[in-house]
Write an enzyme that holds these catalytic residues in place. Structure first.
Site, PDB file in Angstrom:
ATOM      1  N   ARG A   1     -13.936  19.496   1.497  1.00 47.01           N
ATOM      2  CA  ARG A   1     -13.175  18.473   2.313  1.00 47.01           C
ATOM      3  C   ARG A   1     -12.500  19.154   3.615  1.00 47.01           C
ATOM      4  O   ARG A   1     -12.579  18.556   4.728  1.00 47.01           O
ATOM      5  CB  ARG A   1     -11.881  18.027   1.463  1.00 47.01           C
ATOM      6  CG  ARG A   1     -11.139  16.735   1.923  1.00 47.01           C
ATOM      7  CD  ARG A   1     -10.098  16.606   0.999  1.00 47.01           C
ATOM      8  NE  ARG A   1     -10.305  16.416  -0.478  1.00 47.01           N
ATOM      9  CZ  ARG A   1     -11.020  15.137  -0.776  1.00 47.01           C
ATOM     10  NH1 ARG A   1     -11.268  14.065  -0.050  1.00 47.01           N
ATOM     11  NH2 ARG A   1     -11.307  15.179  -2.091  1.00 47.01           N
TER      12      ARG A   1
ATOM     13  N   HIS B   1      -3.509  -0.693   3.978  1.00 51.17           N
ATOM     14  CA  HIS B   1      -3.881  -0.578   2.544  1.00 51.17           C
ATOM     15  C   HIS B   1      -3.720  -1.850   1.994  1.00 51.17           C
ATOM     16  O   HIS B   1      -2.639  -2.684   2.279  1.00 51.17           O
ATOM     17  CB  HIS B   1      -2.845   0.779   1.754  1.00 51.17           C
ATOM     18  CG  HIS B   1      -3.026   0.768   0.374  1.00 51.17           C
ATOM     19  ND1 HIS B   1      -4.102   1.473  -0.138  1.00 51.17           N
ATOM     20  CD2 HIS B   1      -2.542   0.436  -0.553  1.00 51.17           C
ATOM     21  CE1 HIS B   1      -4.099   1.258  -1.356  1.00 51.17           C
ATOM     22  NE2 HIS B   1      -3.157   0.660  -1.780  1.00 51.17           N
TER      23      HIS B   1
HETATM   24  C1  GRF Z   1      -9.335  -3.179   3.579  1.00 52.56           C
HETATM   25  O1  GRF Z   1      -8.965  -4.170   2.611  1.00 52.56           O
HETATM   26  C2  GRF Z   1      -8.250  -1.964   3.871  1.00 52.56           C
HETATM   27  O2  GRF Z   1      -7.007  -2.484   3.392  1.00 52.56           O
HETATM   28  C3  GRF Z   1      -8.794  -1.161   2.906  1.00 52.56           C
HETATM   29  O3  GRF Z   1     -10.233  -1.278   2.793  1.00 52.56           O
HETATM   30  C4  GRF Z   1     -10.643  -2.450   3.341  1.00 52.56           C
HETATM   31  C5  GRF Z   1     -11.465  -2.379   4.361  1.00 52.56           C
HETATM   32  O4  GRF Z   1     -12.191  -3.711   4.819  1.00 52.56           O
HETATM   33  N1  GRF Z   1      -8.318   0.205   3.194  1.00 52.56           N
HETATM   34  P1  GRF Z   1     -13.104  -3.811   5.938  1.00 52.56           P
HETATM   35  O5  GRF Z   1     -14.110  -2.819   6.191  1.00 52.56           O
HETATM   36  O6  GRF Z   1     -12.134  -3.522   7.148  1.00 52.56           O
HETATM   37  O7  GRF Z   1     -13.833  -4.948   5.872  1.00 52.56           O
END
Ligand code: GRF
Length: 200
Positions: free
Chosen positions: A65, A109
């Site tokens: 990582r 998130h």
């Molecule tokens: C979103 O729902 C975000 O909250 C999560 O991953 C998803 C990404 O969606 N962390 P996108 O690729 O921006 O459509």
């Protein structure tokens, strides 16, 4: 458009949140670089379509990582980005990135943190039977989905919701909220003291 801050966006998936940042009329930030761990990420095409440079840093090319994070950090630093915006980036980054960009890494998130951290947040909310879930934008710290909370939006869970319908309703809020937060951050209107975030 007055550019206030230069940002790098990290994305693993379709990139609809990246698109919302690109489309924001007065974001107050310039997306200098898009980085993905996945060569098939839709976010890469969205960057290319508007001439934003992009890099693929495949997780599988690195033995740890830390090495993966250092490679991404190198790309971010070379781009001149002053802040990092995670937009559906599905890898946990090591402390080297957080140390280099402390309180300058934002994440979005799909739950009301601290409920339902991790990659399955929307399904976990459904499985738990909550009536309200939502969206959190927060600074990234050394723990997953844990850092100081900048903004939240509530989203109701409706009878008959499934993963797709609930996530779609959450994403409507994400696409409105994230550009507003990134813009406010870029204009220096967001201040963090410990866990507390204050908006000007
Ligand atoms: C979103 O729902 C975000 O909250 C999560 O991953 C998803 C990404 O969606 N962390 P996108 O690729 O921006 O459509």
């Amino acid at each position: 458009m007055e550019v206030v801050i230069k940002i790098a966006v990290l994305a693993s998936g379709s990139g609809t949140n990246l698109q919302a940042l690109i489309d924001a009329p007065d974001l107050g930030a310039e997306v200098r670089l898009v980085v993905s761990d996945r060569p098939d990420a839709g976010a890469l095409g969205r960057a290319e379509a508007v001439g934003i440079p992009s890099r693929v840093v495949p997780w599988g090319d690195f033995g740890s990582r830390t090495e993966f994070t250092k490679a991404i950090l190198g790309e971010i630093e070379s781009s001149g980005a002053e802040a990092v915006v995670l937009a559906g980036f599905m890898r946990v980054l090591s402390e080297e990135l957080i140390a280099a960009y402390r309180n300058r890494v934002l994440n979005i998130h799909p739950s009301l943190l601290p409920a339902f951290p991790g990659a399955q947040a929307v399904q976990l909310a459904l499985d738990h039977g909550v009536k309200v879930t939502g969206v959190t934008v927060h600074f990234v710290d050394d723990e997953v989905d844990h850092g100081p909370i900048i903004a939240q939006r509530a989203v109701p869970v409706l009878p008959g919701d499934d993963l797709a319908s609930l996530h779609a309703r959450i994403q409507v809020e994400e696409h409105d909220l994230y550009p507003k937060v990134v813009g406010a951050f870029g204009r220096g209107q967001i201040h963090v003291e410990g866990r507390m975030v204050r908006w000007e």
